[in-house]
Design a protein around this motif. Sequence first.
Motif, PDB file in Angstrom:
ATOM      1  N   ILE B 219      17.455  49.712  46.535  1.00  0.00           N
ATOM      2  CA  ILE B 219      17.987  49.510  45.186  1.00  0.00           C
ATOM      3  C   ILE B 219      19.451  49.928  45.155  1.00  0.00           C
ATOM      4  CG2 ILE B 219      17.775  50.243  42.777  1.00  0.00           C
ATOM      5  CD1 ILE B 219      14.762  50.842  43.478  1.00  0.00           C
ATOM      6  N   ILE B 221      22.760  50.348  42.884  1.00  0.00           N
ATOM      7  CA  ILE B 221      23.297  50.442  41.520  1.00  0.00           C
ATOM      8  C   ILE B 221      24.682  51.056  41.625  1.00  0.00           C
ATOM      9  CG2 ILE B 221      23.034  51.549  39.259  1.00  0.00           C
ATOM     10  CD1 ILE B 221      20.008  51.495  39.687  1.00  0.00           C
ATOM     11  N   GLN B 226      20.533  53.600  45.901  1.00  0.00           N
ATOM     12  CA  GLN B 226      20.031  54.616  44.992  1.00  0.00           C
ATOM     13  C   GLN B 226      18.593  55.001  45.286  1.00  0.00           C
ATOM     14  OE1 GLN B 226      21.714  56.129  42.650  1.00  0.00           O
ATOM     15  NE2 GLN B 226      23.557  54.881  42.575  1.00  0.00           N
ATOM     16  N   PHE B 230      12.131  58.370  48.500  1.00  0.00           N
ATOM     17  CA  PHE B 230      10.789  57.922  48.157  1.00  0.00           C
ATOM     18  C   PHE B 230      10.791  56.705  47.252  1.00  0.00           C
ATOM     19  CE2 PHE B 230      10.624  62.250  49.466  1.00  0.00           C
ATOM     20  CZ  PHE B 230       9.560  62.256  50.339  1.00  0.00           C
ATOM     21  N   ALA B 231      11.960  56.215  46.905  1.00  0.00           N
ATOM     22  CA  ALA B 231      12.024  55.053  46.020  1.00  0.00           C
ATOM     23  C   ALA B 231      11.865  53.768  46.816  1.00  0.00           C
ATOM     24  CB  ALA B 231      13.346  55.057  45.269  1.00  0.00           C
ATOM     25  N   GLY B 232      11.650  52.678  46.094  1.00  0.00           N
ATOM     26  CA  GLY B 232      11.634  51.363  46.720  1.00  0.00           C
ATOM     27  C   GLY B 232      10.285  50.954  47.273  1.00  0.00           C
ATOM     28  N   LEU B 306       9.574  44.921  39.015  1.00  0.00           N
ATOM     29  CA  LEU B 306      10.967  45.294  39.294  1.00  0.00           C
ATOM     30  C   LEU B 306      11.915  44.676  38.272  1.00  0.00           C
ATOM     31  CD1 LEU B 306      12.583  46.713  41.561  1.00  0.00           C
ATOM     32  CD2 LEU B 306      12.669  44.535  42.735  1.00  0.00           C
ATOM     33  N   ASN B 308      11.214  43.666  35.176  1.00  0.00           N
ATOM     34  CA  ASN B 308      11.052  44.278  33.858  1.00  0.00           C
ATOM     35  C   ASN B 308      11.684  45.667  33.801  1.00  0.00           C
ATOM     36  OD1 ASN B 308       9.635  42.216  32.522  1.00  0.00           O
ATOM     37  ND2 ASN B 308       7.701  42.873  33.411  1.00  0.00           N
ATOM     38  N   ILE B 309      11.540  46.423  34.863  1.00  0.00           N
ATOM     39  CA  ILE B 309      12.005  47.820  34.836  1.00  0.00           C
ATOM     40  C   ILE B 309      13.514  47.908  35.048  1.00  0.00           C
ATOM     41  CG2 ILE B 309      11.890  50.017  36.078  1.00  0.00           C
ATOM     42  CD1 ILE B 309       8.854  49.456  36.440  1.00  0.00           C
ATOM     43  N   LEU B 310      14.046  47.162  36.011  1.00  0.00           N
ATOM     44  CA  LEU B 310      15.472  47.312  36.349  1.00  0.00           C
ATOM     45  C   LEU B 310      16.329  46.113  35.961  1.00  0.00           C
ATOM     46  CD1 LEU B 310      15.498  49.051  39.839  1.00  0.00           C
ATOM     47  CD2 LEU B 310      16.332  49.977  37.684  1.00  0.00           C
ATOM     48  N   CYS B 311      15.731  44.960  35.804  1.00  0.00           N
ATOM     49  CA  CYS B 311      16.484  43.729  35.514  1.00  0.00           C
ATOM     50  C   CYS B 311      17.738  43.623  36.381  1.00  0.00           C
ATOM     51  CB  CYS B 311      16.845  43.665  34.033  1.00  0.00           C
ATOM     52  SG  CYS B 311      17.295  41.990  33.497  1.00  0.00           S
ATOM     53  N   ARG B 347      17.800  36.457  33.793  1.00  0.00           N
ATOM     54  CA  ARG B 347      19.052  37.075  34.228  1.00  0.00           C
ATOM     55  C   ARG B 347      19.074  37.423  35.711  1.00  0.00           C
ATOM     56  NH1 ARG B 347      18.758  37.325  29.074  1.00  0.00           N
ATOM     57  NH2 ARG B 347      20.731  37.122  27.980  1.00  0.00           N
TER      58      ARG B 347
END
Lengths: 375, 375
Positions: B219, B221, B226, B230-232, B306, B308-311, B347
Amino acid sequence: MANQSYLKRVNQRRVMLAVRESGAQSRSAIADQLALDRKSMTNLANELIAEGWLCESGTVSSQRGRPGTLLELDRSRHLFLGLHLSENAANAVLINLHGQILERDQRSFDLPAKLPQLRWALREVYLPLRRLAGDRLQAIGLAVPGILDFASGTMLHSVNLQALDGVELRSLLPSDLPAELYLEESSRAKALAELWFGIGQGRSSFVSIDLGIGIGAGIVIGKRLQGGAFAGEIGHVLIEPGGRLCACGHRGCLEAYLSEHVLCQELSQALQQPLTSLEQVQSLNPAAEAILQQAGYFLGRGLAALVNILCPPLLVLHGNLTRFQQHLFPAMERGLSDAALSSCRSRVEVRISAFGSEAAALGAAAAPLENVFLG
Amino acid sequence: MANQSYLKRVNQRRVMLAVRESGAQSRSAIADQLALDRKSMTNLANELIAEGWLCESGTVSSQRGRPGTLLELDRSRHLFLGLHLSENAANAVLINLHGQILERDQRSFDLPAKLPQLRWALREVYLPLRRLAGDRLQAIGLAVPGILDFASGTMLHSVNLQALDGVELRSLLPSDLPAELYLEESSRAKALAELWFGIGQGRSSFVSIDLGIGIGAGIVIGKRLQGGAFAGEIGHVLIEPGGRLCACGHRGCLEAYLSEHVLCQELSQALQQPLTSLEQVQSLNPAAEAILQQAGYFLGRGLAALVNILCPPLLVLHGNLTRFQQHLFPAMERGLSDAALSSCRSRVEVRISAFGSEAAALGAAAAPLENVFLG
């Protein structure tokens, strides 16, 4: 040379942020912390005091004999006015740099509200606070639920306050605004309230979840609200394929199960009591408890998507649903366990906001602070 | 005073970033763009040239008569060595500041690999490139699949390269490393490859999705990767409650349907051909097409969370599965339509990476660049 003014701005903000984050401090402590020389620090402090951002606040004894004067954020000079239009009320708060609420106001209206009602309620709460602030008013923030076009300041679409659809939000307020206006979406504003004055203070990253009639999220990364106008739509994460029809037209969204509207309908039946807000629930029976447990489980499933994708160290929950923590949380934990990778889940703390119905207004008042402290 | 060296570092990076983002430019063009005075610009350019970060590259005619010399990133002085251990191969690339690959190497090994094999393969590809780079080597990056503890440089858990579990990753390489070592998770490294040299160049935010044996996301940003270690973990987003058992122990994860292992098994049956990689697929039949369409639909559902949460404005897809774009994408679009809020979906652009099997090695080589250009 543009460098010097740039550097001065950067250093002013660093000094203010250091005072904000570590509390009242002596000039020399701040200088040490930021690796500033004493002369620069003296100049910066003098300017910030003259501009009303910092003030002297008592003394502290120093090892080198002479007592040091402490600097802290000035409580009186710069005020911020936060406004929030929710589905059934306008809220306003007037705060200082410390986030202390100097004055507050609220006007309720009936659902579904029309535009003149919204404008009336907003002005009723705005005008007295504006008068009180006078020339100390630094900025105004306005939070509204829905999808905003930040460039034009227009509401593109508000599922839950449809009277705002297509409205230029500045037009809701008198035209003679005495300070800059900041717009924010209300779920995102609640995240700002946590970031600047709540559970998110001092945290670099967290996500704030707004469990209301609509369900949305504000995502903070690197101490800034992230994601643009269209992010945070966690209410429309699929939790039950082919499930209940949601207001968005899809089936099985989190919001179709967890909206305060939907839960009020279900609980009205279970409790044989007509409810329009979860605040009206006096006591529960086993059928109502089962409804809340089901809601908790689905909440856990929805949050699991967020946990797997972003693994934020902290989730802060807002909304009337959090009143039922005792029934909600064990079931939410089961939903998380079923759908979030355990290595991610174990790193996420879940807490409930302390701000209640003023969270979004407080967040709206905090919207200008990123500019003040971080630039 | 710490200010001046801080300011100089900031300005050096601003100059390098301006040259990187806008291509070869004259000193005066850079100075104008960054609001630097000419004397500062001259000093900064001289230092950056002396240090081998910038070089002069031809002239451009100027309106004021005297031709201007162009500055660009030096192609020869600072090199970056990127390494990637995947489930069945070690890849290495040697790149310059422009992201040009000066040399590459690869060693395959059998699945499941043991630690000595991994170490052997990695050293085989590392040593020749290290020799070639000599004292031009600025930094080394190593990408591995799994969950890393960045603080200790240890692999906590690798589902797909289990021999790495608990291994301190530095120990995989010779102890006399001639430059600083950067570690990165391989799905996240692929996002870095896109950010610095691929589809993500010049984009502030995007998400890169790695569709391999494991399924992960990187991700980006604000031009930075970012989310922490533990993300992604989008592979473990729930797309089918109560569905297939996943390697993580849950049911219904995206990875349980979309892992290259799982798809190879399904396609082996449909095509009557034993497959261990989607690269081996020569042609499709209707049964295989149906499998890919189902995979595409589930991919769409997983990506919807993904979206919906981060657009994110851009999704970049990696992996052998993208070879079947023709069958995958229409079904993916249906999955997105069913589960992503249309205002968010509309988008987001979805594109396929151009880097193939070198993406993670390239991203590992790019891992030091955030330090070089952004600080």
